[in-house]
Write a protein that holds these residues in place. Structure first.
Motif, PDB file in Angstrom:
ATOM      1  N   ARG B 118      43.430  52.823  43.649  1.00 12.42           N
ATOM      2  CA  ARG B 118      43.885  51.508  44.222  1.00 12.42           C
ATOM      3  C   ARG B 118      43.917  50.736  42.804  1.00 12.42           C
ATOM      4  O   ARG B 118      45.023  50.149  42.432  1.00 12.42           O
ATOM      5  CB  ARG B 118      43.158  51.029  45.062  1.00 12.42           C
ATOM      6  CG  ARG B 118      43.730  49.478  45.420  1.00 12.42           C
ATOM      7  CD  ARG B 118      42.820  48.556  46.779  1.00 12.42           C
ATOM      8  NE  ARG B 118      42.952  49.429  47.860  1.00 12.42           N
ATOM      9  CZ  ARG B 118      44.154  49.208  48.747  1.00 12.42           C
ATOM     10  NH1 ARG B 118      45.051  48.642  48.263  1.00 12.42           N
ATOM     11  NH2 ARG B 118      44.305  49.934  49.783  1.00 12.42           N
ATOM     12  N   LEU B 121      47.070  51.797  40.701  1.00 18.16           N
ATOM     13  CA  LEU B 121      48.167  51.596  41.156  1.00 18.16           C
ATOM     14  C   LEU B 121      48.633  50.092  41.548  1.00 18.16           C
ATOM     15  O   LEU B 121      49.798  49.613  41.178  1.00 18.16           O
ATOM     16  CB  LEU B 121      48.408  52.431  42.833  1.00 18.16           C
ATOM     17  CG  LEU B 121      48.150  53.911  42.560  1.00 18.16           C
ATOM     18  CD1 LEU B 121      48.417  54.515  43.833  1.00 18.16           C
ATOM     19  CD2 LEU B 121      49.362  54.507  41.711  1.00 18.16           C
ATOM     20  N   GLU B 122      47.496  49.253  41.592  1.00 19.49           N
ATOM     21  CA  GLU B 122      47.855  47.839  41.516  1.00 19.49           C
ATOM     22  C   GLU B 122      48.320  47.453  40.255  1.00 19.49           C
ATOM     23  O   GLU B 122      49.046  46.667  40.211  1.00 19.49           O
ATOM     24  CB  GLU B 122      46.756  47.222  42.389  1.00 19.49           C
ATOM     25  CG  GLU B 122      46.395  47.342  43.830  1.00 19.49           C
ATOM     26  CD  GLU B 122      45.700  46.521  44.498  1.00 19.49           C
ATOM     27  OE1 GLU B 122      44.559  46.050  43.773  1.00 19.49           O
ATOM     28  OE2 GLU B 122      45.555  46.452  45.626  1.00 19.49           O
ATOM     29  N   SER B 125      51.787  48.157  39.723  1.00 18.60           N
ATOM     30  CA  SER B 125      52.670  47.337  40.434  1.00 18.60           C
ATOM     31  C   SER B 125      52.887  45.953  39.552  1.00 18.60           C
ATOM     32  O   SER B 125      54.114  45.333  39.438  1.00 18.60           O
ATOM     33  CB  SER B 125      51.916  46.936  41.899  1.00 18.60           C
ATOM     34  OG  SER B 125      51.694  48.141  42.660  1.00 18.60           O
ATOM     35  N   ASN B 158      50.714  51.446  51.314  1.00 19.74           N
ATOM     36  CA  ASN B 158      49.725  50.654  50.566  1.00 19.74           C
ATOM     37  C   ASN B 158      49.726  49.871  49.467  1.00 19.74           C
ATOM     38  O   ASN B 158      49.366  48.783  48.886  1.00 19.74           O
ATOM     39  CB  ASN B 158      48.522  51.483  50.395  1.00 19.74           C
ATOM     40  CG  ASN B 158      47.604  51.883  51.470  1.00 19.74           C
ATOM     41  OD1 ASN B 158      46.681  51.015  51.325  1.00 19.74           O
ATOM     42  ND2 ASN B 158      47.970  52.865  52.071  1.00 19.74           N
ATOM     43  N   PHE B 159      51.084  50.271  48.647  1.00 15.55           N
ATOM     44  CA  PHE B 159      51.394  49.588  47.304  1.00 15.55           C
ATOM     45  C   PHE B 159      53.144  49.261  47.212  1.00 15.55           C
ATOM     46  O   PHE B 159      53.853  49.901  46.881  1.00 15.55           O
ATOM     47  CB  PHE B 159      51.166  50.511  46.140  1.00 15.55           C
ATOM     48  CG  PHE B 159      49.697  50.989  46.171  1.00 15.55           C
ATOM     49  CD1 PHE B 159      48.729  50.045  45.629  1.00 15.55           C
ATOM     50  CD2 PHE B 159      49.284  52.272  46.538  1.00 15.55           C
ATOM     51  CE1 PHE B 159      47.438  50.427  45.782  1.00 15.55           C
ATOM     52  CE2 PHE B 159      47.922  52.453  46.703  1.00 15.55           C
ATOM     53  CZ  PHE B 159      47.189  51.611  46.165  1.00 15.55           C
ATOM     54  N   ASP B 161      54.668  46.855  46.236  1.00 12.56           N
ATOM     55  CA  ASP B 161      55.396  46.399  45.068  1.00 12.56           C
ATOM     56  C   ASP B 161      55.526  47.757  43.802  1.00 12.56           C
ATOM     57  O   ASP B 161      56.218  47.398  42.807  1.00 12.56           O
ATOM     58  CB  ASP B 161      54.627  45.292  44.469  1.00 12.56           C
ATOM     59  CG  ASP B 161      54.714  44.114  45.375  1.00 12.56           C
ATOM     60  OD1 ASP B 161      55.635  44.000  46.453  1.00 12.56           O
ATOM     61  OD2 ASP B 161      53.756  43.288  45.342  1.00 12.56           O
ATOM     62  N   LEU B 162      54.985  48.643  44.472  1.00 12.13           N
ATOM     63  CA  LEU B 162      55.101  49.782  43.449  1.00 12.13           C
ATOM     64  C   LEU B 162      56.361  50.638  43.692  1.00 12.13           C
ATOM     65  O   LEU B 162      56.667  51.039  44.804  1.00 12.13           O
ATOM     66  CB  LEU B 162      53.799  50.698  43.623  1.00 12.13           C
ATOM     67  CG  LEU B 162      53.582  52.004  42.864  1.00 12.13           C
ATOM     68  CD1 LEU B 162      53.403  51.694  41.029  1.00 12.13           C
ATOM     69  CD2 LEU B 162      52.698  52.664  43.112  1.00 12.13           C
TER      70      LEU B 162
END
Lengths: 335, 335
Positions: B118, B121-122, B125, B158-159, B161-162
């Motif tokens: 997380r 990946l955040e 993003s 889960n992501f 905006d990625l």
């Protein structure tokens, strides 16, 4: 040391080739098998009485003793009854190849026209000559065998007195056919009891695991194991051991075929022991075939022992399956 | 003579390797493409700011002129935000490999633990760094990509905006994902628009058509063609051109990878023309990628002409796909 004895093993599907290759590989099968159904896909294919007799003679000349019986086969074409009668004493079966489907099969059957085939297949029924079939269409490689099931159905239902052997089956669809038609039988190779497509192209590309029919999916492997390990009475061992020179396998455009003749019994012991089914191996490698074909091989006793055996890198110029790998069973004696 | 012009072609998935191989193959891509996303799976993988800068320098030194942009990528690991910020100017994307799934991927992700991933990946993003993914499980070779779809779902949901790019997709399952999640995109190779498993192991075994993910079934090929030929706005060309020396391809245990860099545009013209979709090729080979990645490549104009072009047997010591075969399109000029 743990041992296991096999009596009169039979390889019900074998390629011995010709010439130097025949001289190289025939003694390896003759060492541990009482007999073998010898495929007729030479160039040109075995299709006359003279071909059969001459090929058998060349095989016997290549074999170091008399304790091996090559069960000869004729390359399927539409033959007349008189001809079939004239060769019936010399052959054990007739092998049908769809045209172009595998090595040296160019002269095979190009359309399954039942009426064109009827005289031949009825004569074979009458003369009690089994029909061995390479059952693949020319469709997508993973579907070829399953697609061929409709042709098996047509043959089996139109010729109920003809013994039809589905050769080297690789799919759950073929396994399911065994219990649908009384006159359908099957051979299974040792490599198809070990490999899936993963072992061909799942990691690196492995030419020595590349054969036709190609090894299929895990669920197909499971289906094959289920009937082999139980020695289903309609199932026989047939190695489809198919030697090619090393340079034809390890090159761009590698030929199809896995060479297992000298290691088949050892690998079978390993597989059957792993599943606690060693007691069924005798039926799978000999008794079922004797019953199905009605043959009485000469006595031969093979004692295998449980010890490490490193598979040779080569037999002559032929690389076997699992070359250089250690397995758990070896041949201790042949009598 | 019929011609077709392409502006600023982009190869959104390319292996340039290193050392002598880099010097051999980089000029071939630089000749006909404005830029390429360069994969980081060197030994060791590209995973520091110094690695990225040094590799880019080596690439530029191997390229004969300045009209080529290598879009650099970082090998995915769990990185902290400060590090990612420090490299964000130097990279265009981060490439994620499941551990051991293909060439030089041993240091990849071994479990997709969303909470462990997380922070990375955040941060990606927030920093608008796309995630390129080799989407295969370690399952049965024909199922690996389809099985990975649940991981794409987890990442995409889960992501949100990625930007997630499903690299070199090969299945109808992956095609179907494009319209299910706004933040999922895909690259498609030229070889996966031409091959099925039949071209790998359906006849002879063809090592130069062997790659990961392996070419799949006819219906998968149809699904890939349907989105490529329409230049679906979420789909980009990425060759996955993967050079290996000839002796590593034409041997027992052949390495995975198809080499198409110098013939990709010609083959794409042939495919798109065959389906009367030449007008969509510009979007597939450049415009979609510009929109998805927000990149502005330097001007380059490639004029292709319809005439016989015999693909060379080799480029240096690398054998291309379709070596020695004649195709219908050739590059006429580059400006």
């Amino acid at each position: 040391m743990k041992t296991h004895t096999l009596l009169m093993p039979l390889d019900m599907h074998l390629h011995l080739r010709d010439g130097v290759m025949l001289e190289n590989v025939a003694p390896l099968t003759a060492y541990s098998f009482s007999g073998a159904i010898v495929m007729p896909n030479l160039v040109p294919p075995v299709s006359t009485l003279e071909d059969i007799k001459a090929y058998k003679k060349r095989i016997m000349a290549a074999v170091p003793n008399d304790y091996f019986e090559p069960y000869m086969t004729l390359f399927y074409k539409n033959y007349d009854k008189a001809f079939l009668k004239s060769v019936s004493e010399e052959i054990t079966a007739i092998k049908l190849y769809p045209a172009g489907i595998t090595t040296n099969s160019e002269g095979g059957v190009s359309s399954f026209d039942i009426e064109e085939m009827r005289p031949t297949l009825e004569a074979m029924s009458t003369l009690n000559i089994p029909l061995c079939v390479h059952g693949e269409t020319d469709g997508f490689v993973m579907d070829r065998e399953a697609e061929f099931m409709s042709i098996y159905e047509m043959l089996a239902s139109n010729f109920p007195d003809l013994k039809i052997i589905m050769e080297h089956i690789t799919t759950k669809e073929a396994v399911a056919m065994l219990d649908r038609f009384d006159n359908l039988y099957a051979t299974i190779t040792v490599h198809h009891l070990l490999l899936t497509l993963d072992d061909v192209v799942g990691g690196m590309m492995m030419p020595h695991n590349f054969c036709k029919p190609i090894a299929k999916r895990p669920e197909d492997l499971d289906a094959l194991l289920s009937v082999a390990l139980e020695a289903h009475p309609k199932v026989m061992f047939g190695s489809d051991s198919a030697p090619h020179p090393q340079d034809k396998k390890e090159s761009c455009g590698c030929a199809a075929g896995v060479f297992t003749a000298p290691i088949a019994l050892q690998l079978l012991c390993e597989i059957f022991e792993q599943y606690n089914k060693l007691d069924n191996l005798q039926a799978f490698v000999s008794d079922n075939a004797q019953n199905i074909y009605g043959i009485c091989p000469e006595f031969k006793e093979i004692i295998l022992e449980k010890r490490t055996f490193v598979i040779p890198e080569k037999y002559g110029n032929v690389v076997p399956m699992y070359a250089g790998q250690a397995i758990n069973w070896a041949i201790a004696s042949v009598d």
